[in-house]
Design a protein around this motif. Structure first.
Motif, PDB file in Angstrom:
ATOM      1  N   GLU A  70      -6.279   3.100   5.522  1.00 54.14           N
ATOM      2  CA  GLU A  70      -7.672   3.507   5.365  1.00 54.14           C
ATOM      3  C   GLU A  70      -8.015   4.664   6.288  1.00 54.14           C
ATOM      4  OE1 GLU A  70      -9.971  -0.002   6.042  1.00 54.14           O
ATOM      5  OE2 GLU A  70      -9.384  -0.908   4.139  1.00 54.14           O
ATOM      6  N   TYR A 126      -3.109  -2.191   6.185  1.00 52.48           N
ATOM      7  CA  TYR A 126      -4.269  -1.748   5.420  1.00 52.48           C
ATOM      8  C   TYR A 126      -5.195  -0.861   6.243  1.00 52.48           C
ATOM      9  CZ  TYR A 126      -2.921  -4.881   1.638  1.00 52.48           C
ATOM     10  OH  TYR A 126      -2.247  -5.484   0.616  1.00 52.48           O
ATOM     11  N   SER A 127      -5.376  -1.188   7.500  1.00 51.83           N
ATOM     12  CA  SER A 127      -6.265  -0.366   8.339  1.00 51.83           C
ATOM     13  C   SER A 127      -5.665   1.013   8.627  1.00 51.83           C
ATOM     14  CB  SER A 127      -6.599  -1.080   9.653  1.00 51.83           C
ATOM     15  OG  SER A 127      -5.477  -1.187  10.462  1.00 51.83           O
ATOM     16  N   LYS A 128      -4.361   1.106   8.770  1.00 53.47           N
ATOM     17  CA  LYS A 128      -3.722   2.425   8.987  1.00 53.47           C
ATOM     18  C   LYS A 128      -3.822   3.273   7.729  1.00 53.47           C
ATOM     19  CE  LYS A 128      -1.097   1.775  12.960  1.00 53.47           C
ATOM     20  NZ  LYS A 128      -0.108   2.300  13.807  1.00 53.47           N
ATOM     21  N   HIS A 139      -0.574 -16.374  11.453  1.00 51.62           N
ATOM     22  CA  HIS A 139      -1.513 -15.445  12.095  1.00 51.62           C
ATOM     23  C   HIS A 139      -0.869 -14.073  12.328  1.00 51.62           C
ATOM     24  CE1 HIS A 139      -4.749 -18.275  12.588  1.00 51.62           C
ATOM     25  NE2 HIS A 139      -3.911 -19.158  13.108  1.00 51.62           N
ATOM     26  N   GLN A 187      -0.845 -12.226   9.005  1.00 46.17           N
ATOM     27  CA  GLN A 187      -2.186 -11.737   8.671  1.00 46.17           C
ATOM     28  C   GLN A 187      -2.538 -10.492   9.494  1.00 46.17           C
ATOM     29  OE1 GLN A 187      -3.941 -12.888   6.058  1.00 46.17           O
ATOM     30  NE2 GLN A 187      -2.110 -14.103   5.763  1.00 46.17           N
ATOM     31  N   SER A 188      -2.238 -10.513  10.783  1.00 41.39           N
ATOM     32  CA  SER A 188      -2.500  -9.358  11.651  1.00 41.39           C
ATOM     33  C   SER A 188      -1.677  -8.153  11.213  1.00 41.39           C
ATOM     34  CB  SER A 188      -2.168  -9.680  13.104  1.00 41.39           C
ATOM     35  OG  SER A 188      -2.946 -10.729  13.566  1.00 41.39           O
ATOM     36  N   GLU A 204       0.817  -1.217   0.000  1.00 46.54           N
ATOM     37  CA  GLU A 204       0.000   0.000   0.000  1.00 46.54           C
ATOM     38  C   GLU A 204       0.856   1.275   0.000  1.00 46.54           C
ATOM     39  OE1 GLU A 204      -3.743   0.416   0.430  1.00 46.54           O
ATOM     40  OE2 GLU A 204      -3.393  -1.443  -0.661  1.00 46.54           O
ATOM     41  N   ILE A 257      -0.437  -7.471   8.191  1.00 49.75           N
ATOM     42  CA  ILE A 257      -0.933  -6.930   6.920  1.00 49.75           C
ATOM     43  C   ILE A 257      -2.252  -6.187   7.129  1.00 49.75           C
ATOM     44  CG2 ILE A 257      -1.806  -7.596   4.633  1.00 49.75           C
ATOM     45  CD1 ILE A 257       0.416  -9.784   4.691  1.00 49.75           C
ATOM     46  N   ASN A 258      -3.117  -6.730   7.966  1.00 48.05           N
ATOM     47  CA  ASN A 258      -4.367  -6.033   8.279  1.00 48.05           C
ATOM     48  C   ASN A 258      -4.098  -4.684   8.938  1.00 48.05           C
ATOM     49  OD1 ASN A 258      -5.991  -8.030   7.203  1.00 48.05           O
ATOM     50  ND2 ASN A 258      -6.201  -9.107   9.152  1.00 48.05           N
ATOM     51  N   LYS A 259      -3.073  -4.630   9.788  1.00 43.25           N
ATOM     52  CA  LYS A 259      -2.698  -3.368  10.440  1.00 43.25           C
ATOM     53  C   LYS A 259      -2.248  -2.335   9.401  1.00 43.25           C
ATOM     54  CE  LYS A 259       0.295  -3.540  13.857  1.00 43.25           C
ATOM     55  NZ  LYS A 259       1.496  -3.384  14.717  1.00 43.25           N
ATOM     56  N   SER A 284       6.223  -4.521  14.711  1.00 44.57           N
ATOM     57  CA  SER A 284       5.426  -5.628  15.238  1.00 44.57           C
ATOM     58  C   SER A 284       6.343  -6.826  15.413  1.00 44.57           C
ATOM     59  CB  SER A 284       4.313  -6.005  14.267  1.00 44.57           C
ATOM     60  OG  SER A 284       3.446  -4.925  14.079  1.00 44.57           O
TER      61      SER A 284
END
Length: 161
Positions: A159, A155-157, A145, A148-149, A42, A151-153, A124
């Protein structure tokens, strides 16, 4: 006749040396090694770093490369190939990551100079390590896991910006 054997040799042979003598023994010292990979997620520079000792180095390097291959497949872009380095090499890097995923053996951590340089980076730490995954392959699930956490972090930052 039995010659008198020095007790320190007997203790050493039986593995009964006091712990303070074991730690000072050069044969027991392990060198820290780092593996790292630069990726883009991203439009963010991401470092994937493994910090471990030099035991079973080839197996750890292959495992790290396999993990990197997966991360490369889901990233937007890779910067360089996976590299083995030491702390001074990481400190000398001109680029500063926005996110860092650290895979470190217990009792090992990034040096103060590196943490100071990357003070604004989101670091992290995985709950497993290369050493642990080699000893217990089931711990690879923990890394899955953690990735995954992580990568989600990222993407969420992005957004929330």
């Amino acid at each position: 006749m039995i010659d008198k054997i020095e007790s320190s040799l007997i203790f050493e042979e039986l593995g009964l040396n006091p712990i303070w003598k074991e730690r000072l023994n050069d044969n027991n010292l392990k060198n820290e090694i780092y593996f790292y990979q630069e990726l883009i997620f991203e439009k963010n520079l991401v470092f994937f770093i493994a910090l471990t000792d030099d035991k079973e180095e080839l197996g750890k390097q292959k495992l790290f490369q396999n993990i990197c291959n997966y991360l490369i497949s889901i990233s937007d872009k890779k910067i360089d190939k996976c590299t083995r380095c030491d702390l001074s090499d990481l400190v000398a890097l001109k680029r500063k990551p926005k996110f860092v995923l650290l895979l470190a053996d217990k009792n090992l951590s990034l040096g103060d100079s590196l943490l100071k340089k990357w003070d604004l980076s989101d670091i992290s730490r995985s709950k497993t390590s290369l050493t642990e995954m080699i000893k217990k392959p089931m711990s690879k699930e923990i890394l899955w896991h953690d990735i995954q956490s992580f990568i989600n972090k990222i993407y969420s930052k992005n957004e929330s910006i």
